[in-house]
Design an enzyme around this catalytic site. Sequence first.
Site, PDB file in Angstrom:
ATOM      1  N   ASP A 124      65.157  60.026  12.165  1.00  0.00           N
ATOM      2  CA  ASP A 124      64.194  59.083  12.746  1.00  0.00           C
ATOM      3  C   ASP A 124      63.421  59.805  13.850  1.00  0.00           C
ATOM      4  OD1 ASP A 124      63.168  56.856  14.532  1.00  0.00           O
ATOM      5  OD2 ASP A 124      64.133  55.674  12.961  1.00  0.00           O
ATOM      6  N   ILE A 125      62.119  59.570  13.936  1.00  0.00           N
ATOM      7  CA  ILE A 125      61.315  60.230  14.971  1.00  0.00           C
ATOM      8  C   ILE A 125      61.476  59.586  16.342  1.00  0.00           C
ATOM      9  CG2 ILE A 125      59.615  61.144  13.335  1.00  0.00           C
ATOM     10  CD1 ILE A 125      57.724  58.880  14.313  1.00  0.00           C
TER      11      ILE A 125
ATOM     12  N   ASN B 162      67.001  46.504   8.136  1.00  0.00           N
ATOM     13  CA  ASN B 162      66.162  45.439   8.694  1.00  0.00           C
ATOM     14  C   ASN B 162      65.299  44.912   7.555  1.00  0.00           C
ATOM     15  OD1 ASN B 162      67.130  45.948  11.306  1.00  0.00           O
ATOM     16  ND2 ASN B 162      65.589  47.508  11.650  1.00  0.00           N
TER      17      ASN B 162
ATOM     18  N   GLY C 106      62.762  43.111  12.625  1.00  0.00           N
ATOM     19  CA  GLY C 106      62.384  44.405  13.182  1.00  0.00           C
ATOM     20  C   GLY C 106      61.912  45.427  12.168  1.00  0.00           C
ATOM     21  N   GLN C 107      61.739  45.031  10.903  1.00  0.00           N
ATOM     22  CA  GLN C 107      61.245  45.980   9.913  1.00  0.00           C
ATOM     23  C   GLN C 107      59.778  46.265  10.190  1.00  0.00           C
ATOM     24  OE1 GLN C 107      61.632  44.757   5.790  1.00  0.00           O
ATOM     25  NE2 GLN C 107      61.121  46.799   5.038  1.00  0.00           N
TER      26      GLN C 107
ATOM     27  N   HIS D 212      64.770  50.881   3.906  1.00  0.00           N
ATOM     28  CA  HIS D 212      65.434  52.046   4.497  1.00  0.00           C
ATOM     29  C   HIS D 212      66.668  51.612   5.265  1.00  0.00           C
ATOM     30  CE1 HIS D 212      62.353  50.582   7.307  1.00  0.00           C
ATOM     31  NE2 HIS D 212      63.086  51.057   8.307  1.00  0.00           N
TER      32      HIS D 212
ATOM     33  N   HIS E 279      69.184  52.537   8.262  1.00  0.00           N
ATOM     34  CA  HIS E 279      69.354  53.318   9.484  1.00  0.00           C
ATOM     35  C   HIS E 279      70.827  53.699   9.566  1.00  0.00           C
ATOM     36  CE1 HIS E 279      65.521  52.078  11.540  1.00  0.00           C
ATOM     37  NE2 HIS E 279      65.636  51.088  10.652  1.00  0.00           N
TER      38      HIS E 279
END
Length: 114
Positions: free
Chosen positions: A30-31, A87, A93-94, A100, A102
């Site tokens: 994740d960035i 999510n 919160g998507q 995906h 997390h």
Amino acid sequence: MTDCLFCKIVAGEVPAEIVRESERAVAFRDINPQAPTHVLVVPRAHHPNAAALAAADPASLAEVVAEAHQVAVGDGVADGGYRIVFNTGREAGQTVFHVHAHVLGGRGLNWPPG
């Protein structure tokens, strides 16, 4: 989908720090990490959320979860504990509408967060 960020990462059109790849899934860091281990695992095929993936391709959903575990093993957080979060929808919160998972670990993950 031509405008999907995660589809572009899967296709190699957008750079990402790839952690693992399998036949049906790609895992990348994740960035904006929220824990020392924060990796996203996505199916190669576009599905907007976890429910859609489960309905259309349960084997791909299983592979995403299996790859999430392998990410935890590779990052050394599997024994201590880690969280897999999907999510689904804006209110959850998507922000990218390509399903995906997390993978979060490497620090205490008490619930509720915050």
